[in-house]
Scaffold this motif. Structure first.
Motif, PDB file in Angstrom:
ATOM      1  N   ASP A 192     116.470 -19.572   3.009  1.00  0.00           N
ATOM      2  CA  ASP A 192     116.809 -18.289   2.959  1.00  0.00           C
ATOM      3  C   ASP A 192     116.938 -17.470   4.185  1.00  0.00           C
ATOM      4  O   ASP A 192     117.844 -16.664   4.447  1.00  0.00           O
ATOM      5  N   GLY A 193     116.612 -18.288   5.516  1.00  0.00           N
ATOM      6  CA  GLY A 193     116.758 -17.910   6.848  1.00  0.00           C
ATOM      7  C   GLY A 193     118.439 -18.225   7.175  1.00  0.00           C
ATOM      8  O   GLY A 193     119.157 -17.363   7.485  1.00  0.00           O
ATOM      9  N   ILE A 194     118.911 -19.186   6.584  1.00  0.00           N
ATOM     10  CA  ILE A 194     120.275 -19.572   6.589  1.00  0.00           C
ATOM     11  C   ILE A 194     121.115 -18.299   5.977  1.00  0.00           C
ATOM     12  O   ILE A 194     122.101 -18.001   6.427  1.00  0.00           O
ATOM     13  N   ALA A 195     120.828 -18.003   4.761  1.00  0.00           N
ATOM     14  CA  ALA A 195     121.426 -16.981   3.967  1.00  0.00           C
ATOM     15  C   ALA A 195     121.598 -15.705   4.381  1.00  0.00           C
ATOM     16  O   ALA A 195     122.728 -15.151   4.631  1.00  0.00           O
ATOM     17  N   THR A 196     120.513 -15.435   5.275  1.00  0.00           N
ATOM     18  CA  THR A 196     120.818 -14.140   6.128  1.00  0.00           C
ATOM     19  C   THR A 196     121.567 -14.243   7.307  1.00  0.00           C
ATOM     20  O   THR A 196     122.112 -13.201   7.873  1.00  0.00           O
ATOM     21  N   GLY A 197     121.791 -15.339   7.960  1.00  0.00           N
ATOM     22  CA  GLY A 197     122.333 -15.498   9.163  1.00  0.00           C
ATOM     23  C   GLY A 197     121.614 -15.000  10.254  1.00  0.00           C
ATOM     24  O   GLY A 197     122.311 -15.163  11.435  1.00  0.00           O
ATOM     25  N   ASN A 198     120.358 -14.853   9.982  1.00  0.00           N
ATOM     26  CA  ASN A 198     119.479 -14.199  11.171  1.00  0.00           C
ATOM     27  C   ASN A 198     118.603 -15.261  11.990  1.00  0.00           C
ATOM     28  O   ASN A 198     118.085 -15.012  12.930  1.00  0.00           O
ATOM     29  N   ALA A 199     118.300 -16.132  11.360  1.00  0.00           N
ATOM     30  CA  ALA A 199     117.405 -17.042  11.775  1.00  0.00           C
ATOM     31  C   ALA A 199     117.993 -18.581  12.143  1.00  0.00           C
ATOM     32  O   ALA A 199     116.960 -19.119  13.170  1.00  0.00           O
ATOM     33  N   THR A 200     118.937 -18.799  12.160  1.00  0.00           N
ATOM     34  CA  THR A 200     119.656 -20.198  12.469  1.00  0.00           C
ATOM     35  C   THR A 200     121.107 -20.004  12.525  1.00  0.00           C
ATOM     36  O   THR A 200     121.717 -19.264  11.896  1.00  0.00           O
ATOM     37  N   PHE A 201     121.657 -21.189  13.208  1.00  0.00           N
ATOM     38  CA  PHE A 201     122.990 -21.169  13.386  1.00  0.00           C
ATOM     39  C   PHE A 201     123.536 -22.390  12.168  1.00  0.00           C
ATOM     40  O   PHE A 201     124.646 -22.448  12.129  1.00  0.00           O
ATOM     41  N   GLU A 202     122.457 -23.052  11.696  1.00  0.00           N
ATOM     42  CA  GLU A 202     122.797 -23.975  10.610  1.00  0.00           C
ATOM     43  C   GLU A 202     123.437 -23.508   9.508  1.00  0.00           C
ATOM     44  O   GLU A 202     123.339 -22.186   9.162  1.00  0.00           O
ATOM     45  N   ILE A 203     124.047 -24.299   8.729  1.00  0.00           N
ATOM     46  CA  ILE A 203     124.741 -23.776   7.532  1.00  0.00           C
ATOM     47  C   ILE A 203     124.321 -24.439   6.274  1.00  0.00           C
ATOM     48  O   ILE A 203     124.491 -24.030   5.094  1.00  0.00           O
ATOM     49  N   THR A 204     123.597 -25.545   6.508  1.00  0.00           N
ATOM     50  CA  THR A 204     122.779 -26.343   5.530  1.00  0.00           C
ATOM     51  C   THR A 204     121.399 -26.582   6.101  1.00  0.00           C
ATOM     52  O   THR A 204     121.289 -26.764   6.994  1.00  0.00           O
ATOM     53  N   ALA A 205     120.513 -27.055   5.103  1.00  0.00           N
ATOM     54  CA  ALA A 205     119.144 -27.116   5.722  1.00  0.00           C
ATOM     55  C   ALA A 205     119.058 -28.742   5.856  1.00  0.00           C
ATOM     56  O   ALA A 205     119.837 -29.396   5.004  1.00  0.00           O
ATOM     57  N   PRO A 206     118.459 -29.270   6.870  1.00  0.00           N
ATOM     58  CA  PRO A 206     118.548 -30.515   7.153  1.00  0.00           C
ATOM     59  C   PRO A 206     117.549 -31.544   6.144  1.00  0.00           C
ATOM     60  O   PRO A 206     116.755 -30.757   5.402  1.00  0.00           O
ATOM     61  N   SER A 207     117.737 -32.554   6.295  1.00  0.00           N
ATOM     62  CA  SER A 207     116.798 -33.656   5.341  1.00  0.00           C
ATOM     63  C   SER A 207     115.269 -33.342   6.207  1.00  0.00           C
ATOM     64  O   SER A 207     115.176 -33.103   7.162  1.00  0.00           O
TER      65      SER A 207
END
Length: 59
Positions: free
Chosen positions: A22-37
């Protein structure tokens, strides 16, 4: 409504990962583009201070 704050356990990862996504989808929580394992996330985060909030048995 009762909120329990407790230490995160490995079994919480599925819920934590969904929150992470959800944080990735907003672009506000992380610079990641996928969740890590879980293993990648576990290795990159300090083992203490991992908490989750639980409401009605849901993280």
């Amino acid at each position: 409504m009762s909120v329990e704050i407790r230490n995160m356990v490995d079994n919480d990862w599925k819920s934590v990962k969904n929150i992470y996504l959800d944080g990735i989808a907003t672009g506000n929580a992380t610079f990641e583009i996928t969740a890590p394992s879980f293993d990648q996330w576990n290795q990159s985060h300090h083992p203490t201070c991992r908490f989750v909030a639980v409401i009605d048995k849901e993280v």
